[in-house]
Each structure stands twice: as C-alpha cells, then as structure tokens.
Design a protein around this motif. Structure first.
Motif, short mmCIF file in Angstrom:
data_model
loop_
_atom_site.label_atom_id
_atom_site.label_comp_id
_atom_site.label_asym_id
_atom_site.label_seq_id
_atom_site.Cartn_x
_atom_site.Cartn_y
_atom_site.Cartn_z
N ARG A 169 1.07 -1.25 0.05
CA ARG A 169 -0.24 -0.14 0.04
C ARG A 169 0.76 1.19 -0.09
NH1 ARG A 169 -2.02 0.42 5.00
NH2 ARG A 169 -3.62 1.73 4.35
N PRO A 170 0.37 2.39 -0.36
CA PRO A 170 0.92 3.49 -0.41
C PRO A 170 1.62 3.87 1.11
CG PRO A 170 -0.94 3.90 -1.73
CD PRO A 170 -0.93 2.57 -1.32
N ASP A 171 0.61 3.72 2.03
CA ASP A 171 1.22 3.89 3.46
C ASP A 171 2.36 3.21 3.83
OD1 ASP A 171 -0.49 6.15 3.65
OD2 ASP A 171 -1.86 5.20 5.00
N ASP A 172 2.63 1.99 3.31
CA ASP A 172 3.83 1.12 3.45
C ASP A 172 4.97 1.65 3.37
OD1 ASP A 172 2.08 -0.93 4.45
OD2 ASP A 172 2.03 -2.16 2.45
N TYR A 173 4.99 2.43 2.31
CA TYR A 173 6.29 3.01 1.99
C TYR A 173 6.65 4.38 2.67
CZ TYR A 173 6.22 -0.01 -2.03
OH TYR A 173 6.25 -1.34 -2.92
N LYS A 174 5.78 4.90 3.35
CA LYS A 174 6.23 5.99 4.28
C LYS A 174 7.14 5.93 5.27
CE LYS A 174 1.81 8.62 3.71
NZ LYS A 174 0.51 9.15 4.13
N LYS A 175 7.44 4.57 5.79
CA LYS A 175 8.58 4.28 6.64
C LYS A 175 9.77 3.84 6.02
CE LYS A 175 7.35 -0.70 6.83
NZ LYS A 175 6.83 -1.55 7.77
N MET A 176 9.76 4.07 4.67
CA MET A 176 10.98 3.79 3.83
C MET A 176 11.70 5.08 3.45
SD MET A 176 9.80 0.35 1.71
CE MET A 176 8.75 -0.93 2.46
N LYS A 177 13.01 4.78 2.96
CA LYS A 177 13.68 6.15 2.19
C LYS A 177 13.88 5.65 0.85
CE LYS A 177 16.80 5.41 5.49
NZ LYS A 177 17.94 5.45 6.15
N PHE A 178 13.34 6.88 0.01
CA PHE A 178 13.54 6.65 -1.42
C PHE A 178 14.67 7.29 -2.22
CE2 PHE A 178 8.73 5.79 -0.99
CZ PHE A 178 8.70 5.12 -2.32
N PHE A 179 15.07 6.53 -3.04
CA PHE A 179 15.98 7.17 -3.92
C PHE A 179 15.22 8.31 -4.64
CE2 PHE A 179 16.89 7.54 -8.54
CZ PHE A 179 18.25 8.02 -8.67
N ALA A 180 15.67 9.54 -5.00
CA ALA A 180 15.19 10.32 -5.89
C ALA A 180 16.22 11.13 -6.39
CB ALA A 180 14.38 11.42 -4.92
N GLU A 239 4.29 -5.05 -8.08
CA GLU A 239 4.06 -5.24 -9.33
C GLU A 239 2.77 -4.13 -9.79
OE1 GLU A 239 4.13 -8.71 -12.51
OE2 GLU A 239 2.35 -8.56 -11.16
N ILE A 240 3.10 -2.86 -9.93
CA ILE A 240 2.18 -1.85 -10.65
C ILE A 240 3.15 -0.99 -11.58
CG2 ILE A 240 0.85 -1.58 -8.42
CD1 ILE A 240 2.32 1.18 -8.01
N ASN A 241 2.49 -0.54 -12.81
CA ASN A 241 3.21 0.22 -13.70
C ASN A 241 3.18 1.66 -13.38
OD1 ASN A 241 3.81 -2.09 -14.99
ND2 ASN A 241 1.99 -2.09 -16.56
N TRP A 242 4.10 1.97 -12.60
CA TRP A 242 3.76 3.29 -11.85
C TRP A 242 3.77 4.31 -13.01
CZ3 TRP A 242 2.04 5.65 -7.84
CH2 TRP A 242 2.36 6.90 -7.32
N PRO A 303 -0.68 -6.02 -5.68
CA PRO A 303 -1.55 -5.41 -4.85
C PRO A 303 -3.14 -5.91 -5.07
CG PRO A 303 -0.45 -3.97 -5.86
CD PRO A 303 0.01 -4.92 -6.68
N ASN A 304 -3.87 -6.13 -3.99
CA ASN A 304 -5.13 -6.62 -4.51
C ASN A 304 -5.89 -5.15 -4.88
OD1 ASN A 304 -6.03 -5.23 -2.11
ND2 ASN A 304 -5.73 -6.93 -0.84
N ALA A 305 -7.27 -5.37 -5.23
CA ALA A 305 -8.18 -4.67 -5.48
C ALA A 305 -8.23 -3.22 -4.78
CB ALA A 305 -9.81 -4.97 -5.78
N GLU A 306 -8.45 -3.59 -3.38
CA GLU A 306 -8.59 -2.67 -2.38
C GLU A 306 -7.19 -1.60 -2.25
OE1 GLU A 306 -9.78 0.20 0.48
OE2 GLU A 306 -10.81 -1.15 -0.98
N GLN A 307 -6.01 -2.32 -2.52
CA GLN A 307 -4.81 -1.81 -2.33
C GLN A 307 -4.47 -0.99 -3.86
OE1 GLN A 307 -2.41 -5.55 -1.81
NE2 GLN A 307 -2.57 -5.30 0.58
N MET A 308 -4.92 -1.49 -4.81
CA MET A 308 -4.95 -0.91 -6.20
C MET A 308 -5.70 0.55 -6.13
SD MET A 308 -2.90 -1.07 -8.59
CE MET A 308 -2.45 0.38 -9.22
N ARG A 309 -6.90 0.57 -5.49
CA ARG A 309 -7.63 1.72 -5.39
C ARG A 309 -6.78 2.61 -4.69
NH1 ARG A 309 -10.53 4.13 -1.80
NH2 ARG A 309 -10.33 2.23 -0.20
N LEU A 314 -4.04 7.94 -4.67
CA LEU A 314 -2.66 8.70 -4.43
C LEU A 314 -2.28 9.58 -5.75
CD1 LEU A 314 -0.38 9.63 -3.11
CD2 LEU A 314 0.86 7.25 -3.68
N ALA A 315 -2.65 8.72 -7.04
CA ALA A 315 -2.23 9.50 -8.15
C ALA A 315 -3.22 10.52 -8.58
CB ALA A 315 -2.28 8.41 -9.31
#
Length: 350
Positions: A169-180, A239-242, A303-309, A314-315
């Motif tokens: 889920r999007p919130d799962d990544y809030k505890k992580m540090k992203f390459f930018a 597995e999402i095509n961001w 992601p399941n349907a709810e997570q994809m929603r 977010l987009a």
C-alpha cells in the motif's frame, strides 16, 4: 531510454535506466578535415546493453556516411555524470548529443515531463505511443527552438518499486527512504508533503546507497534493477506500472547542421530504426528481467483490488500538484485530452 519518481514518476526516474537512457555528441572543428570530426556519446546505460548496441549502430552509420577518419566514441555507465550533467555538457560543447530519459530531457524542454511524470496515468504501451505521436511534432519543434534535434524516441520499461521489505500500500512506503533524482527538487517537495522521505542521489550512487541503508526503496525499471543487481539488496518488487520511462536521442543543432544533407538523411534513418528497436525490445525486457530476477530470489508483490484503489487515489491527489509545477499546465491538459480521445475511440473507461 527518463523516471516518474518514487511517488511521482520515476525515472522519471528510471533510472532507467532505468532505468534509464544515453548521450550523443558530435564535435566538428573544420568540415574539410575528417580527422577532426568526432561523434561523442555519453550514457547512463550499461556497456553492451540494448541501448548501447543501438547507439553503436547509429555511430557506424554516421562514420560510414562521413568517411575519412571520422571518430565515434561512446561513454557508458554514467561516466559523463548524471543526466542533468550531460545536458549541461551538451550546452557547453563537451558533448554534442545524448540519449536521455525525461530526467535529462526536461533540463532542455520542461514540457517533455508530461510523458513520464504523471503516475498511473498510462495503462498500456499503446496509450503511451498514441500520446507521444500526437505530441511528437510539437515537442520536436520545442527542442529545435532550444537548439536540439530529436533523432529518435525510445522508452525503457515501466517503473516498479524495489524495496528491502515487502510493501503493498502507499502508506507502507512512508517508513522507507526513497531514491530520488537530485535534479528534481519539485518532486522531492511533493513527496515530503505527502509524508514520504526522498533521498536525492545520482544514479551511480544507488547501489551503494541501498547496500548501506541510506535508502531502502528504489523506483526502477526491472531491466535496470537486474543489470545493476539492485534486486539482491532490495528483493521485493511491487507489481504496478507506476510510470513509463520515456527517452529520446538528441543532438545539438550545431552538430546536426555540421552534417551534409546525405549524412543527415542516413543518420535520421538509422536513428528511426534504432528507436523502434529500443521500444520493442525494451518492453519485452520488462517481463524477461522480472522472470530472471524471480529465479534468483526476487519476490513479486501484487496489490489486491483495495490496495490498487489506494494507489489510484494517490495518483489522483498528485495530478493537481504536478500540473503547473513538474509539468506545464498546457502540456498536462493536452496529454489528458489525447488520452480521453483515445480511450473513447476504443470504448474504454476514462
């Protein structure tokens, strides 16, 4: 062949290389002296990769057309710096051309960001192709006005998220540090405002950063993740095509004008062919790279349907932030209009 970005467009990030693309350069000191003619190419892509091989074919065409002692050089693996740096080098004549992703191309013409900086907007490669072709003539004119000639359009696959820990889920990544990308402060600001932690780096720093824990997630195309071995340290892929990593091969107008008409014709034809090869093969390599990494321990999280929603929501929240900042408002609106028309013609939901 870019990156939306972590939460925006990557590679925009692709880093892609990724994922990523390449750089073309041409220096001519005196048209009458073949020994002085050079075509120099800098690129982020790995040596002997698909993109490197296509650049070499273009170079061979150029050398044969020029004749004499024309010299062609390719600098792979980011040895000429990041994409923003390569754009700078072209402006001052150290490089005269480049195959860049949107990350570098936007340093020349910001409106190009529309093809890569709008996450989850494009659903298929057919949509990407349709919008790019509709906007191609206008984009190429904008680049020409800035002193650059677009020789070929390519792409490098879809951006996926590779992380040390499983995330859905999007919130799962809030505890992580992203390459930018260090050259994308607007994206970093938007990410921070949404609760994410971007760490600005250059592509060459990604692998050591993920290995040392400086970052814990890399938005990347599968091909780039495989080629750089990122997946060994970040073995979970969402597995999402961001976003697609889109790129183009450009040379300076000065370099182009220094070629004779017959040389221009030969180089243009070779570049068109190379662009088509890159697009076709790079797209296939997305699936091939994922399969190869799965055999070596990669875990693919779907992601399941709810997570994809949640991702789509977010987009939707990101688009108003991107319009007018990362992507010029008029270009953003043009992309949306073309997509709407395409989906309507195919009877697909908007």
């Amino acid at each position: 062949m870019t990156h939306p970005h972590p939460l925006l467009s990557l590679g925009r990030r692709q880093l892609l290389a990724a994922c990523a693309l390449a750089c073309l350069a041409l220096g001519i000191h005196h048209p009458a002296q073949a020994a002085d003619r050079q075509l120099r190419i800098g690129t982020l892509v790995p040596k002997n990769s698909l993109y490197h091989r296509q650049l070499m074919e273009i170079g061979e065409t150029w050398r044969n057309a020029e004749g004499g002692n024309a010299k062609y050089l390719v600098y792979t693996d980011g040895s000429q710096g990041g994409e923003a740096e390569m754009a700078r080098r072209m402006r001052i004549g150290q490089l005269q051309g480049a195959l860049l992703s949107v990350v570098g191309l936007r340093e020349i013409e910001p409106s190009i960001s529309a093809l890569q900086a709008m996450p989850l907007l494009f659903r298929t490669w057919e949509e990407v192709d349709y919008v790019r072709e509709k906007m191609r003539a206008g984009m190429e004119k904008k680049f020409l006005d800035k002193g650059f000639v677009v020789l070929a359009w390519g792409d490098a696959g879809w951006v996926r998220f590779f992380s040390k820990e499983a995330a859905f889920r999007p919130d799962d990544y809030k505890k992580m540090k992203f390459f930018a990308w260090g050259s994308e402060p607007e994206q970093q600001a938007i990410m921070k405002s949404l609760g994410y932690t971007p760490v600005p780096l250059e592509t060459a720093d990604v692998l050591p950063a993920i290995q040392t824990g400086m970052i814990s997630v890399v938005p990347s195309t599968p091909y780039f993740a495989l080629a750089t071995q990122i997946y060994n340290t970040a073995p979970h892929m969402l597995e999402i095509n961001w976003a697609p990593i889109v790129g183009a091969l450009v040379i300076t107008k000065k370099a182009w004008d220094a070629m004779g008409p017959e040389v221009q014709k030969a180089v243009a034809a070779s570049s068109d062919k190379a662009g088509a090869q890159i697009r076709a093969k790079a797209r296939q390599e997305v699936d091939d790279a994922v399969d190869a990494m799965k055999k070596r321990g990669l875990t693919v999280n779907r992601p399941n349907a709810e997570q994809m929603r949640e991702w789509n929501e977010l987009a939707d929240r990101l688009y108003p932030r991107i319009r007018g900042s990362m992507v010029p408002a008029d270009t953003f609106d043009e992309v949306m209009a073309h997509l709407k028309a395409y989906r309507a013609s195919k009877g697909k939901p908007q």
